[in-house]
Design an enzyme around this catalytic site. Structure first.
Site, PDB file in Angstrom:
ATOM      1  N   SER A 119       1.703 -12.684   8.216  1.00 48.36           N
ATOM      2  CA  SER A 119       0.729 -11.805   7.574  1.00 48.36           C
ATOM      3  C   SER A 119      -0.555 -12.475   7.142  1.00 48.36           C
ATOM      4  O   SER A 119      -1.418 -11.819   6.571  1.00 48.36           O
ATOM      5  CB  SER A 119       1.359 -11.087   6.392  1.00 48.36           C
ATOM      6  OG  SER A 119       2.085  -9.983   6.872  1.00 48.36           O
ATOM      7  N   TYR A 217       3.478  -3.720  -1.471  1.00 45.60           N
ATOM      8  CA  TYR A 217       3.219  -4.297  -0.158  1.00 45.60           C
ATOM      9  C   TYR A 217       3.872  -3.459   0.934  1.00 45.60           C
ATOM     10  O   TYR A 217       5.057  -3.141   0.869  1.00 45.60           O
ATOM     11  CB  TYR A 217       3.773  -5.721  -0.124  1.00 45.60           C
ATOM     12  CG  TYR A 217       3.169  -6.586   0.951  1.00 45.60           C
ATOM     13  CD1 TYR A 217       2.063  -7.390   0.675  1.00 45.60           C
ATOM     14  CD2 TYR A 217       3.696  -6.618   2.230  1.00 45.60           C
ATOM     15  CE1 TYR A 217       1.504  -8.187   1.659  1.00 45.60           C
ATOM     16  CE2 TYR A 217       3.146  -7.412   3.213  1.00 45.60           C
ATOM     17  CZ  TYR A 217       2.061  -8.191   2.924  1.00 45.60           C
ATOM     18  OH  TYR A 217       1.497  -8.985   3.898  1.00 45.60           O
ATOM     19  N   SER A 218       3.101  -3.096   1.940  1.00 46.72           N
ATOM     20  CA  SER A 218       3.621  -2.329   3.069  1.00 46.72           C
ATOM     21  C   SER A 218       2.864  -2.715   4.327  1.00 46.72           C
ATOM     22  O   SER A 218       1.643  -2.552   4.411  1.00 46.72           O
ATOM     23  CB  SER A 218       3.473  -0.820   2.834  1.00 46.72           C
ATOM     24  OG  SER A 218       3.849  -0.095   3.999  1.00 46.72           O
ATOM     25  N   ASN A 219       3.598  -3.201   5.314  1.00 45.54           N
ATOM     26  CA  ASN A 219       2.984  -3.589   6.581  1.00 45.54           C
ATOM     27  C   ASN A 219       2.367  -2.402   7.309  1.00 45.54           C
ATOM     28  O   ASN A 219       1.460  -2.573   8.127  1.00 45.54           O
ATOM     29  CB  ASN A 219       4.039  -4.265   7.459  1.00 45.54           C
ATOM     30  CG  ASN A 219       4.455  -5.606   6.898  1.00 45.54           C
ATOM     31  OD1 ASN A 219       3.675  -6.537   6.852  1.00 45.54           O
ATOM     32  ND2 ASN A 219       5.696  -5.700   6.443  1.00 45.54           N
ATOM     33  N   THR A 357      -0.044 -15.665   2.497  1.00 47.09           N
ATOM     34  CA  THR A 357       1.165 -16.275   3.042  1.00 47.09           C
ATOM     35  C   THR A 357       1.644 -15.443   4.215  1.00 47.09           C
ATOM     36  O   THR A 357       1.246 -14.289   4.382  1.00 47.09           O
ATOM     37  CB  THR A 357       2.282 -16.364   1.988  1.00 47.09           C
ATOM     38  OG1 THR A 357       2.625 -15.035   1.564  1.00 47.09           O
ATOM     39  CG2 THR A 357       1.847 -17.188   0.801  1.00 47.09           C
ATOM     40  N   GLY A 358       2.484 -16.022   5.039  1.00 41.57           N
ATOM     41  CA  GLY A 358       3.019 -15.310   6.185  1.00 41.57           C
ATOM     42  C   GLY A 358       4.423 -15.763   6.491  1.00 41.57           C
ATOM     43  O   GLY A 358       4.743 -16.938   6.351  1.00 41.57           O
TER      44      GLY A 358
END
Length: 411
Positions: A119, A217-219, A357-358
């Site tokens: 992300s 948080y939502s992709n 961050t991812g």
């Protein structure tokens, strides 16, 4: 965690600590254990790490502060196969590595390793959207319905700003698709997904809250933003981001993989624990990243991400108004202080830092720059794990790398 809660598992969290992993489930597939004899104590890889860094002269590596290498070794000592980091400031660039690139063979991760950045992709997407805002082609507080009519449920009340800041209330498609958690995602890692399929899975579920009333948080938000970029510009989101951000900055090793399941160029294998505690790690290096779409499919390097965040916070990519909007953070449920595609980190040793961050199966990434833009740090682990020891060691390593002791100069 809420199974499978892949918003915090695969594509990235804005949180500082490593994402939590779904309850372990055994699945068939290539797996490799870490032999006890192969694990090394902290410091064991320090000399080799410096040699690995020298392999890329463009990075101008040096011995660095001893605490930096010790921090990387401490991460590996928790069971992480390998780690790569780059620290960049006005005095130079330091690259360090520790552990293994491939558990089947001895050998450090390449200092210029490509990895799946998860992300961190979102910051690239947000930057591109905000460039369109600066050009008056998109309005931050306009409803998404204006740009994508009849696509997003309740799109008349969800603004572009809501999408960028995870305040839309849209259900996360990763929760909707992989009820079996990471094991199920691992089994289907070669399947191709269209953005429409991802959004359809999310839109079958009721919203989490009214638009703008909270943050979570939502992709799904960033898949919608990818569609918005395509609608406004007339070309794919990936090409628009490449043309506006990646190419102008000369990020030579940053790209969207498209349908390719492989990572081009030198890279470490990526691993994933999907069985009971102590089980061999599954090799998740090769996967079709279409499931991440514009929420998290980017491939990059520590060097490129440091260049990107330096340019972003330095004002090279956005006018002051849009950059200020990006840095205006608000709390997310169970998450970090989050702006528009950017999270904020604070600590007594470095003050404030901005970045993202991812986490994807196989890789975990931390990329931050100090608020005064004097130091950039990217840390990449070639595993996604729920180990509390690893989370603590990675968090400590990031903070150590962001801290510049008085009088110290990066080689």
């Amino acid at each position: 965690m809420r199974l499978p809660r892949l918003a915090a598992v695969t594509l990235v969290t804005g949180a500082l600590t490593l994402p939590a992993v779904a309850p372990a489930l055994a699945v068939p597939g290539p797996a490799t254990s870490i032999p006890a004899s192969a694990k090394a104590p902290p410091g064991a890889f320090a000399t080799l790490a410096t040699r690995a860094a020298v392999a890329d002269p463009a990075h101008r590596p040096g011995a660095g502060h001893p605490a930096w290498q010790r921090a990387l070794d401490a991460v590996v000592a928790t069971g992480v196969p390998g780690v790569v980091a780059e620290v960049r400031d006005a005095h130079g660039t330091w690259t360090g590595t520790a552990g293994r690139a491939d558990l089947r063979h001895r050998g450090l991760p390449p200092a210029d390793a490509r990895f799946r950045a998860g992300s961190v992709t979102k910051t690239f997407v947000a930057t591109t959207v905000l460039q369109l805002v600066a050009e008056h082609r998109v309005r931050l507080d306009a409803p998404v319905e204006r740009y994508l009519p009849h696509v997003v449920p309740d799109g008349r009340h969800i603004t572009v700003r809501d999408l960028l800041g995870h305040r839309s209330g849209l259900h996360d498609y990763t929760d909707a698709l992989w009820h079996g958690g990471l094991a199920q995602l691992y089994r289907t890692r070669f399947r191709h997904w269209t953005p429409g399929e991802l959004l359809a899975a999310a839109f079958r579920h009721a919203p989490e809250f009214a638009p703008g009333s909270a943050g979570q948080y939502s992709n799904t938000n960033y898949v919608v933003l990818g569609r918005l970029l395509e609608k406004v510009t007339g070309q794919s989101a990936e090409k628009e981001i490449t043309d506006r951000v990646i190419a102008p900055l000369g990020l030579r090793h940053t790209y969207f993989p498209g349908g390719s399941v492989r990572i081009a160029g030198p890279h470490a294998h990526g691993y994933l624990p999907i069985g009971p505690a102590g089980s061999p790690l599954a090799d998740a290096t090769e996967q079709n990243m279409s499931y991440a779409s514009t929420a998290g499919s980017l491939v990059s390097t520590a060097h490129d991400l440091n260049l990107f965040f330096r340019a972003l916070i330095g004002g090279r990519l956005l006018p002051p108004s849009q950059l200020d909007a990006m840095r205006a953070v608000r709390p997310l449920r169970g998450g970090p202080a989050y702006g528009l595609g950017l999270s904020r980190l604070t600590g007594p040793s470095f003050g404030t830092a901005y970045g993202h961050t991812g986490g994807t199966p196989g890789y975990t990434t931390f990329a931050y720059t100090t608020a005064d833009n004097t130091r950039q740090v990217t840390l990449s682990l070639n595993v996604l794990t729920d180990s509390a020891r690893t989370r603590a060691a990675a968090d400590a390593a990031l903070r150590t790398l962001l801290h510049r002791p008085p009088g110290f100069r990066t080689p």
